[in-house]
Design a protein around this motif. Structure first.
Motif, PDB file in Angstrom:
ATOM      1  N   THR A   1       0.819  -1.202   0.000  1.00 22.35           N
ATOM      2  CA  THR A   1       0.000   0.000   0.000  1.00 22.35           C
ATOM      3  C   THR A   1       0.862   1.266   0.000  1.00 22.35           C
ATOM      4  N   SER A   2       0.199   2.386  -0.155  1.00 24.53           N
ATOM      5  CA  SER A   2       0.864   3.683  -0.300  1.00 24.53           C
ATOM      6  C   SER A   2       1.818   3.975   0.848  1.00 24.53           C
TER       7      SER A   2
ATOM      8  N   ASP B   1       3.285   4.637 -11.287  1.00 24.90           N
ATOM      9  CA  ASP B   1       2.927   4.601  -9.869  1.00 24.90           C
ATOM     10  C   ASP B   1       3.052   3.166  -9.379  1.00 24.90           C
ATOM     11  N   ILE B   2       3.579   2.972  -8.169  1.00 22.54           N
ATOM     12  CA  ILE B   2       3.993   1.626  -7.742  1.00 22.54           C
ATOM     13  C   ILE B   2       3.176   1.079  -6.577  1.00 22.54           C
ATOM     14  N   ASP B   3       2.240   1.857  -6.030  1.00 21.84           N
ATOM     15  CA  ASP B   3       1.513   1.396  -4.846  1.00 21.84           C
ATOM     16  C   ASP B   3       0.287   0.572  -5.225  1.00 21.84           C
ATOM     17  N   ALA B   4      -0.211  -0.175  -4.239  1.00 27.71           N
ATOM     18  CA  ALA B   4      -1.403  -1.005  -4.410  1.00 27.71           C
ATOM     19  C   ALA B   4      -2.514  -0.499  -3.494  1.00 27.71           C
ATOM     20  N   LEU B   5      -3.671  -1.136  -3.589  1.00 27.74           N
ATOM     21  CA  LEU B   5      -4.849  -0.721  -2.831  1.00 27.74           C
ATOM     22  C   LEU B   5      -5.156  -1.690  -1.697  1.00 27.74           C
ATOM     23  N   PRO B   6      -5.799  -1.219  -0.637  1.00 26.35           N
ATOM     24  CA  PRO B   6      -6.226  -2.119   0.444  1.00 26.35           C
ATOM     25  C   PRO B   6      -7.513  -2.859   0.084  1.00 26.35           C
ATOM     26  N   ILE B   7      -7.415  -3.678  -0.965  1.00 26.02           N
ATOM     27  CA  ILE B   7      -8.553  -4.441  -1.487  1.00 26.02           C
ATOM     28  C   ILE B   7      -8.143  -5.900  -1.610  1.00 26.02           C
TER      29      ILE B   7
ATOM     30  N   PHE C   1       9.477   6.208 -10.699  1.00 26.13           N
ATOM     31  CA  PHE C   1       8.649   5.184 -10.074  1.00 26.13           C
ATOM     32  C   PHE C   1       8.100   5.785  -8.785  1.00 26.13           C
ATOM     33  N   GLN C   2       6.883   6.261  -8.861  1.00 29.32           N
ATOM     34  CA  GLN C   2       6.307   7.109  -7.825  1.00 29.32           C
ATOM     35  C   GLN C   2       5.520   6.317  -6.786  1.00 29.32           C
ATOM     36  N   PRO C   3       5.735   6.597  -5.507  1.00 29.65           N
ATOM     37  CA  PRO C   3       4.918   5.976  -4.464  1.00 29.65           C
ATOM     38  C   PRO C   3       3.607   6.733  -4.251  1.00 29.65           C
ATOM     39  N   ALA C   4       2.682   6.075  -3.564  1.00 27.74           N
ATOM     40  CA  ALA C   4       1.534   6.719  -2.914  1.00 27.74           C
ATOM     41  C   ALA C   4       0.593   7.465  -3.844  1.00 27.74           C
ATOM     42  N   GLU C   5       0.349   6.958  -5.033  1.00 25.01           N
ATOM     43  CA  GLU C   5      -0.635   7.611  -5.896  1.00 25.01           C
ATOM     44  C   GLU C   5      -2.034   7.503  -5.305  1.00 25.01           C
ATOM     45  N   GLU C   6      -2.288   6.417  -4.582  1.00 23.37           N
ATOM     46  CA  GLU C   6      -3.639   6.168  -4.074  1.00 23.37           C
ATOM     47  C   GLU C   6      -3.966   6.928  -2.792  1.00 23.37           C
ATOM     48  N   THR C   7      -3.063   7.753  -2.280  1.00 24.71           N
ATOM     49  CA  THR C   7      -3.404   8.606  -1.156  1.00 24.71           C
ATOM     50  C   THR C   7      -4.222   9.790  -1.661  1.00 24.71           C
ATOM     51  N   TRP C   8      -4.884  10.486  -0.734  1.00 20.33           N
ATOM     52  CA  TRP C   8      -5.870  11.472  -1.194  1.00 20.33           C
ATOM     53  C   TRP C   8      -5.251  12.595  -2.021  1.00 20.33           C
ATOM     54  N   ALA C   9      -4.208  13.242  -1.514  1.00 20.74           N
ATOM     55  CA  ALA C   9      -3.584  14.317  -2.282  1.00 20.74           C
ATOM     56  C   ALA C   9      -2.528  13.793  -3.248  1.00 20.74           C
ATOM     57  N   GLY C  10      -2.157  12.506  -3.126  1.00 21.62           N
ATOM     58  CA  GLY C  10      -1.228  11.893  -4.055  1.00 21.62           C
ATOM     59  C   GLY C  10       0.226  12.087  -3.691  1.00 21.62           C
TER      60      GLY C  10
END
Length: 416
Positions: A54-55, A102-108, A160-169
């Protein structure tokens, strides 16, 4: 440093599943490189898919990407927390051409049943970031080999960017870490399970929307429902906001801007005959127009005040700005379209404007660029959706994305 993988591109069958060979030197090389290393690239994607993080927790993902880059002779520059970037080719006054993944995943929780399904319970690459990462990783390795054999005609930076799935990115952090210094243009892809594999969706202007979150707490003295005139009706006040505010916005904002307010949560009360003292309401504001986005917080606050003023309640409004819309630059989008058409004119599709958010928009606040939709539906059977645990992508999309970006390099080389 581990031994670098051998390359057999010169002896490879250069036929391509979805595209024909591109006309430029770099795109031809990249296409042949992918055909020689197809199984290896698919293996990278499956490893990343199997080990999602995750992010801001992408520690092992960052380490894995860096390891592969080092094996191919590329020096990774690690960001302070997670994520990395690398430079290839020459420095020049014109600056570098950048590609972002973007390299992060989702809590799904993943429910695909694939043999390489996620090993991390409750976490999955259900937005296709494993595809984005693998495409840019494959591109980097191919360009490194091209640079050693022929010399890249333009400087390239891969992010290779982290944390795209956070609210502000996480893009804002990456920009603050200097990732755009010396960059003249930036490109990205986003997996699109509604588009057949081999198709590239392009769009000039807004391709995503701004996405903000609103939180409203309403307060009153409470009381008995038999005597509402002696209290302030919190639930009625919340209902007025829910029913009146979308209509008011539709009269204050141009409807062509795709401005949409939707409430997703409302909480208040504990008994049918008791008027509660507090209630909360949360929802999202989405806008395709960046000018509207920049002024929305002020307008929203003004309208909430007007709706609640006659009702005798107190309130606390929290307006959380998210990401602006991704505004694809006209010139960059033309280059992206030409890159796809140079490989196969039939692959280009007009992408619709999405009401979802994407933090690639933050890069475009600093440099021109463009994001494309990468078709990943097999063309048969069910069409899946993003942010769902059953998402399955056609892995032929990896080659499509790598070859597309190789062709983008050719477009900019020709313009030098």
């Amino acid at each position: 440093m581990n031994a670098r993988p051998s390359s057999h591109y010169a002896h490879a069958d250069t036929s391509i599943d979805v595209f024909g060979e591109g006309p430029g030197d770099v795109s031809r090389f990249v296409a042949a490189w992918f055909d020689a290393h197809r199984a290896e690239v698919v293996g990278w994607r499956r490893h990343i898919h199997r080990h999602p993080e995750t992010s801001n927790n992408e520690v092992e993902t960052t380490r894995y990407i860096a390891k592969i880059l080092e094996e191919w002779g590329v020096e990774p520059h690690l960001f302070p927390e997670t994520g990395l970037m690398a430079d290839l080719g020459p420095d020049s006054e014109q600056g570098r051409l950048a590609f972002r993944a973007d390299i992060d995943a989702l809590p799904i929780q993943e429910v695909t049943g694939l043999e390489f399904t996620s090993l991390n319970k409750g976490v999955s690459h259900s937005c296709g970031h494993d595809v984005h990462t693998t495409v840019v990783l494959g591109l980097t390795c191919a360009l490194k080999e091209y640079d050693e054999q022929h010399g890249l005609p333009v400087g390239v930076r891969v992010i290779f960017q982290p944390a795209e799935e956070t609210w502000a990115g996480g893009a804002t952090d990456v920009v603050s870490w200097g990732a755009l210094e010396g960059v003249h243009s930036i490109f990205a892809i986003h997996a699109e399970p509604k588009l057949r594999v081999g198709r590239i969706g392009v769009r000039a202007g807004a391709i995503t929307s701004a996405t903000d979150v609103v939180e409203l707490e309403v307060k009153g003295p409470g009381g008995h429902t038999s005597r509402p005139h002696l209290s302030a009706d919190v639930i009625f006040a919340l209902a007025k906001v829910v029913t009146d505010l979308p209509g008011l916005l539709s009269r204050r904002v141009d409807p062509r801007t795709g401005t949409v307010l939707v409430f997703g949560q409302i909480n208040s009360g504990f008994a049918p005959n008791a008027m509660p003292e507090t209630g909360t309401l949360t929802g999202t504001m989405r806008m395709a127009d960046i000018t509207v986005w920049r002024g929305m917080q002020k307008l929203f606050s003004e309208l909430v005040q007007q709706v609640l003023a006659p009702l005798g309640v107190e309130y606390d409004l929290q307006y959380h700005r998210g990401v602006p819309p991704v505004l694809n630059d006209d010139v960059a989008t033309a280059a992206l379209t030409a890159a796809a058409a140079a490989i196969d004119p039939q692959c280009v599709a007009q992408a619709p404007q999405s009401s979802g958010g994407e933090d690639f928009s933050w890069y475009l606040e600093h440099v021109p660029g463009s994001m494309a939709r990468l078709g990943c539906w097999s063309g048969e059977g069910e069409q899946y959706d993003l942010h769902m645990g059953d998402l399955i992508v056609d892995e032929r999309a990896l080659g499509v994305g790598i070859k597309l970006f190789g062709s983008v390099v050719d477009q900019f080389a020709a313009a030098e």
